[in-house]
Design an enzyme around this catalytic site. Sequence first.
Site, PDB file in Angstrom:
ATOM      1  N   HIS A 123       3.126  17.350 -31.528  1.00  0.00           N
ATOM      2  CA  HIS A 123       1.662  17.353 -31.493  1.00  0.00           C
ATOM      3  C   HIS A 123       1.101  18.637 -30.876  1.00  0.00           C
ATOM      4  O   HIS A 123      -0.064  18.957 -31.085  1.00  0.00           O
ATOM      5  CB  HIS A 123       1.148  16.183 -30.646  1.00  0.00           C
ATOM      6  N   GLU A 176       5.539  13.589 -29.532  1.00  0.00           N
ATOM      7  CA  GLU A 176       4.490  14.132 -28.658  1.00  0.00           C
ATOM      8  C   GLU A 176       4.629  15.645 -28.529  1.00  0.00           C
ATOM      9  O   GLU A 176       3.634  16.366 -28.486  1.00  0.00           O
ATOM     10  CB  GLU A 176       4.521  13.458 -27.280  1.00  0.00           C
TER      11      GLU A 176
HETATM   12  N1  ARG Z   1      -1.970  10.179 -29.974  1.00  0.00           N
HETATM   13  C1  ARG Z   1      -1.056   9.201 -29.465  1.00  0.00           C
HETATM   14  C2  ARG Z   1       0.198   9.328 -30.330  1.00  0.00           C
HETATM   15  O1  ARG Z   1       0.332   8.790 -31.372  1.00  0.00           O
HETATM   16  C3  ARG Z   1      -1.560   7.810 -29.523  1.00  0.00           C
HETATM   17  C4  ARG Z   1      -2.608   7.488 -28.497  1.00  0.00           C
HETATM   18  C5  ARG Z   1      -3.553   6.479 -28.987  1.00  0.00           C
HETATM   19  N2  ARG Z   1      -4.136   5.741 -27.916  1.00  0.00           N
HETATM   20  C6  ARG Z   1      -5.105   4.853 -28.097  1.00  0.00           C
HETATM   21  N3  ARG Z   1      -5.507   4.189 -27.091  1.00  0.00           N
HETATM   22  N4  ARG Z   1      -5.659   4.621 -29.242  1.00  0.00           N
HETATM   23  O2  ARG Z   1       1.027  10.086 -30.062  1.00  0.00           O
HETATM   24 ZN    ZN Z   2       0.863  10.811 -32.451  1.00  0.00          ZN
END
Ligand code: ARG
Ligand code: ZN
Length: 878
Positions: A307, A304
């Site tokens: 990201h 995270e």
């Molecule tokens: N972007 C997040 C991660 O991989 C995943 C969140 C996806 N959530 C969802 N409800 N599709 O770090």
């Molecule tokens: Zn991710």
Amino acid sequence: MTDQKQRKAVKLSDYEPPAFEVETVDLHFQLTEDCARVRTRMHLHRADGVDLHEPLHLHGEALELEALYLDGQPLAMDDFLLTRQGLSIERVPDRFELEVHTLLRPQDNTSLSGLYRSGGNFCTQCEAEGFRRITYFPDRPDVLSRFTTTIEADRQRYPVLLSNGDLVDSGDAGEGRHWVKWVDPWPKPSYLFALVAGDLHCHQDTYRTRSGRDVQLEFYVEHENANRTGHAMESLKKAMRWDEDTYGLEYDLDTYMVVAVGDFNMGAMENKGLNIFNTQYVLASPETATDADFEAVEAVIGHEYFHNYTGNRVTCRDWFQLSLKEGLTVFREQQFSEDMGSPAVQRIQQVRLLRSAQFPEDASPMAHPVRPESYVEINNFYTATVYIKGAEVIRMYHTLLGDAVFRQGVKRYLERFDGQAVTIEDFRQTLAETGGRDLGQFGRWYSQTGTPRVRVRDEFDPARGRYTLHISQSCPPTPDQAEKKPFHIPVAVGLLGRDGQALSLRLSGESVAEGTTRVLELTGSEQQFTFEGLAERPVPSLLRGFSAPVILEYDYDDDDLAFLLAHDNDPFARWEAGQQLALRVILRRVQGQASPNDSRQVIQAFQQVLEAPDLDPSLAAEALALPQEAYLAQHMDPADPVAIRAAREALRTELAQALASQWRDTYRRYRPEGPWRLDADHIAGRRLANLALGYLGATGAAEDNGLVQQQYHRADNMTDSLAALALLADREDEAAVTALDDFYQRWRQTPLVLDKWFRVQAMSRHPRVVERVQALVQHPDFDLRNPNRVRAVIGAFAQGNPAAFHDDSGTGYRLLAAHVIRLDAINPQVAARMALPLSKWQRYDASRQKMMKNELQRIADAPSLSNDVYEVVSRSLE
Ligand code: ARG
Ligand code: ZN
């Protein structure tokens, strides 16, 4: 089928840039016990070149619209069109201010998308399309805006009020209420919005960036978890340092906040400056978390955090580009984990996961390219293919370009597209340009579905000392694509001499031999590569480091595999040789073709690993673990999970008995002495000792059974306690009942640990496990509204216990379908995920196929099915 319109697929080829841009969004939340009121004021303008008559469309779902003002004027009902999906206004000026008042009910939001409640607090999940459940908005990743958020709530119940960016103001709102105001200076898409309101403990620390700025780090958790955030905090600091050191990326706000919530659909979410995490990936203490949990916390915290650049600063143009941020971020997370621990062990674990989760997906009706071309529900595409095959594709760029050029390319990509929403093509072109290479063909990794097969044949010419590898590729047809074009595949190879030494390699046309590993680039459907200057026929070590996400076919004989397991200087290839050897022996046994010599060879090979003078305990633990049932099943057509379980267990028992004294020695020797520590030595020691204990649990000797019980009752940490409990859960005796009961009594108030209690039982090899699972779903602590609990029981059973799930009676299938239907009314995202094991029906015999399809049909026929579940079952039945 109900409501055909609602099931319409979104297509990549239909992409249109946004007609309106939103410069600023000013949100005001009023949170109360029975509802939330949101006032949104935004400044919009028509995008360049967009027609004057183009209406304004805003997404909105599960909202009550209370008022709407355009440039301060209230709009009447006939000034706009309201549907279940959103709102349109026919005539709007080029530039205007829109104010929207919505009412929502977070208390009733069991989908855990949008604004919802978890453990008495408020929190949000907006990716992919949750923001439209908060207000009417162009909820798409290519609309980037500056957000300001004011939150007003009861001061006593919700002392902590958080949103993205910086806290700029706060005050009293009267009647025991207070308010705060947050401003996020970075423009962002709505999926990165977050809000939290609650009574939470805060663990604070600071991090000094390499340019000397101090960043406040804050972890927010429920008070009873106050002492379980230390590891996550340390992991965050490591991740921040690593991204500076490796990619030159420094954090860009003054505060980094992480909130842990117990009800969460996925692992975690990278909202700008305010990550929201599943408690599973934050909380860790030795009594409650296993070593694997500690590692997972570090990895997800890293993920995270990474990201913040790959995802937030540069985001995706549309959701078809999801792997642009997820594949790249998983790869960065993998590099981080490799640097923090053992690269070889990490690589082995990555490949295990790819094979058990992604390969089956790629061979199922749900197969899709890393960049999908259409979807009904985007949440169904947060998949192993997009995430981990996507990461393998990034790893191949890294292999082809080399580490330095790759990093330079990523930096250039982040600089060039900073603050923009871009595509997978933009990334590929930047890397190709940086490396001065044509990566056009490489793009097929993004557009073609399926796992390629790479077949290798070799020949040796003793007279000229030449050794030639003939390498060919093919990719089986998938439901979406009948014909595939050749991929650009990096195949890393080495050659071993008969003495076990790695040879220096010289390809035809080269003047000197150099290095012991070469990356051969396969671009055609068949190519040959010749090595010169060899005195004798070598043993090839192929696909070293698992250099491409493919299935390798080469006719090794058992002796070659044993030889590679003993000598290969590439640790991945060495592990792989042992796995292939065990795999063959298990499969021959399934087919009733086992010879006593078979087991003798595996026993000998394992003994060699155990007695090697330079044994690395964590690598040894990987080498001595038999291939997973899900992987074995891929080598059998039709797959028979019950027979696979029996054959694998039989080999395990033989290994247990034949090497009993070695297992006992290993257990005594490697089990760490003294109090628990989370260092590499202790972790590796526990891993190998617990692997040995696993075999000891299968010897049948009373002394060994006693050892398992003893470990359970004496353990001072969850790794050892759970390892022993899992072994006990396979048994039917009094000791098993006592231990399970003890564990329950001890941990019933600690949800993440109670999940483990459910999971070991759902995954147990106990003969009557199906009955047990039927009891577990009736247990007072089972709760369909909590995704972690659902995954611990339903997910663990259907995905992690194939022999039980595929029980000949079909009971497992019925149990799953019944719960998918019930769960769909509560949480469609999680329900759709739980349904996936049924989608793989083609892999099984006619009788199982029929039962599985019946259950899929039963789900399909259920009234008012969500888009999520509809898409999974309808594709599976096509
Ligand atoms: N972007 C997040 C991660 O991989 C995943 C969140 C996806 N959530 C969802 N409800 N599709 O770090
Ligand atoms: Zn991710």
